[in-house]
Design an enzyme around this catalytic site. Structure first.
Site, PDB file in Angstrom:
ATOM      1  CB  SER A  85      -4.261  -8.256  -2.426  1.00 39.76           C
ATOM      2  OG  SER A  85      -4.728  -8.119  -1.030  1.00 39.76           O
ATOM      3  NE  ARG A 140       2.959  -7.188  -7.696  1.00 37.68           N
ATOM      4  CZ  ARG A 140       2.093  -7.639  -6.740  1.00 37.68           C
ATOM      5  NH1 ARG A 140       1.337  -7.099  -6.158  1.00 37.68           N
ATOM      6  NH2 ARG A 140       2.253  -9.106  -6.408  1.00 37.68           N
ATOM      7  NE  ARG A 165      -4.770  -6.652   2.834  1.00 36.32           N
ATOM      8  CZ  ARG A 165      -4.515  -5.502   2.443  1.00 36.32           C
ATOM      9  NH1 ARG A 165      -5.120  -4.476   2.629  1.00 36.32           N
ATOM     10  NH2 ARG A 165      -3.238  -5.000   1.842  1.00 36.32           N
ATOM     11  NE  ARG A 166      -2.701  -4.149  -1.282  1.00 33.77           N
ATOM     12  CZ  ARG A 166      -1.384  -4.371  -1.463  1.00 33.77           C
ATOM     13  NH1 ARG A 166      -1.179  -4.998  -2.454  1.00 33.77           N
ATOM     14  NH2 ARG A 166      -0.431  -4.252  -0.597  1.00 33.77           N
ATOM     15  CD  GLN A 185      11.769  -3.103  -8.728  1.00 34.65           C
ATOM     16  OE1 GLN A 185      11.309  -4.223  -8.389  1.00 34.65           O
ATOM     17  NE2 GLN A 185      12.243  -2.510  -7.766  1.00 34.65           N
ATOM     18  CB  THR A 205      -4.897  -5.317  -6.255  1.00 33.36           C
ATOM     19  OG1 THR A 205      -4.388  -6.180  -5.202  1.00 33.36           O
ATOM     20  CG2 THR A 205      -6.405  -5.638  -6.361  1.00 33.36           C
ATOM     21  CE  LYS A 226       2.482  -7.111   1.659  1.00 34.17           C
ATOM     22  NZ  LYS A 226       2.612  -8.166   0.543  1.00 34.17           N
ATOM     23  CG  ASP A 227       4.877 -12.115   1.134  1.00 33.44           C
ATOM     24  OD1 ASP A 227       3.921 -11.651   0.878  1.00 33.44           O
ATOM     25  OD2 ASP A 227       5.934 -11.615   0.776  1.00 33.44           O
ATOM     26  CB  CYS A 250      -2.663 -15.156  -0.508  1.00 31.24           C
ATOM     27  SG  CYS A 250      -2.535 -16.854  -1.292  1.00 31.24           S
ATOM     28  NE  ARG A 252       1.560 -13.216  -8.182  1.00 30.84           N
ATOM     29  CZ  ARG A 252       2.247 -14.526  -8.291  1.00 30.84           C
ATOM     30  NH1 ARG A 252       1.373 -15.470  -8.895  1.00 30.84           N
ATOM     31  NH2 ARG A 252       3.394 -14.820  -8.090  1.00 30.84           N
TER      32      ARG A 252
END
Length: 310
Positions: free
Chosen positions: A132, A158, A134-135, A156, A130, A86-87, A245, A152
């Site tokens: 993202s 996060r 999308r999220r 760990q 988040t 996904k990256d 993204c 970001r």
């Protein structure tokens, strides 16, 4: 450990130095070593790892996580790069190729919170972390009252910010938590119906220089055909929409026999228009068929009002 075979190519893996990236690289290393290859790691820090004060969509996208690794491949300092798929940008630079897609881990999103067991339990106006897009749009569709704030850093980092009380909950990929042995941090897993995953989420891809045919052969036993077909369809949706993204886009495929069902969703971060959804299904046996299914679903999204990148 299997003794390296002198007849097989030795392999250097370029990897980011986050704990999750190293787990992924070491996983591939162990599989290749078991097949008789001598394998070493080349740890690197990418711009995506260095820039933590801004969202990826504002500083160049997820390609920031792979550019330095590609330079190492181009210069011959490394032979392969292991990525969370996904990256990986939807279009690889000229001269590079995706040589292998491995069997997928859980592609779903995980709800993580020290004080609440599920999204429904969060109080009105709770802060959820988040970065993202999308999220963000999918969370807004489920709970418009929530306050979505950027988050970001590696897994760990996060989790530390969550535990410090900066957020009531955060949303992370279930695959990363499981790979790091952090299953107990998952309070709930979103079904695809609740929160459609990102294209390629949970799958590992291995990138090489396009002219390294010896490596294609070496990596072939690690490939998982159904995962590769599925993520090809998902990534085709994103590619057709100009996805990165910076686009709030989801795409997720599931199998029923030889038929691949593909669903996609697009949202407006400002919540000015409702979530747009599309889906399609077709028998899929080749990458070309998977790509065609993804393009058809992307066309549905556009017809329904989704706006692609310019």
């Amino acid at each position: 450990m299997t003794t390296p075979s002198p007849s097989l190519p030795s392999i250097v893996i370029a990897t980011r130095e986050s704990q999750l990236a190293l787990w992924q690289a070491e996983h591939v290393q162990s599989l290749l070593r078991a097949r008789g290859h001598a394998v070493a790691l080349l740890g690197m820090t990418t711009r995506g790892d260095q820039i933590l004060d801004r969202t990826l969509s504002k500083v160049g996208g997820k390609g920031l996580f792979v550019k330095e690794l590609e330079v190492a491949l181009e210069e011959g300092r490394a032979d392969i790069a292991v990525h969370s798929l996904k990256d990986v940008p939807m279009e690889l630079p000229q001269g590079f190729a995706l040589a292998c897609v491995m069997e997928r881990e859980d592609p779903r999103d995980a709800f993580v919170s020290p004080g609440y067991a599920s999204l429904d339990e969060l109080p009105h106006g709770a802060v959820v972390g988040t970065s993202s897009l999308r999220r963000q749009v999918l969370l807004q569709a489920l709970r418009p009252d929530l306050q979505i704030e950027p988050l970001r850093g590696n897994v760990q980092t996060r989790l530390r910010k969550l535990d410090e009380g900066q957020y009531a909950a955060i949303v992370l990929a279930a695959a990363g938590l499981k790979r790091l042995g952090l299953h107990e941090r998952i309070r709930a897993v979103f079904t695809p119906e609740q929160m459609l995953p990102a294209a390629g989420q949970g799958a590992l891809g291995i990138e090489i220089r396009g002219d390294r045919h010896d490596l294609r052969e070496a990596l072939a036993p690690l490939a998982h055909e159904r995962t590769w077909l599925t993520v090809t369809a998902e990534r085709a949706v994103s590619r057709a929409m100009g996805g990165s993204c910076s686009m709030p886009l989801a795409a997720h495929g599931q199998w029923d026999g030889d038929t691949l069902s593909l669903r996609a969703a697009w949202g407006d971060v400002a919540a000015r228009v409702p979530l747009v959804r599309a889906e399609g299904a077709a028998p899929v046996h080749t990458l070309e068929q998977a790509d065609a299914l993804g393009l058809a679903v992307a066309a549905q999204l556009r017809t329904a009002g989704a706006v692609g990148a310019l």
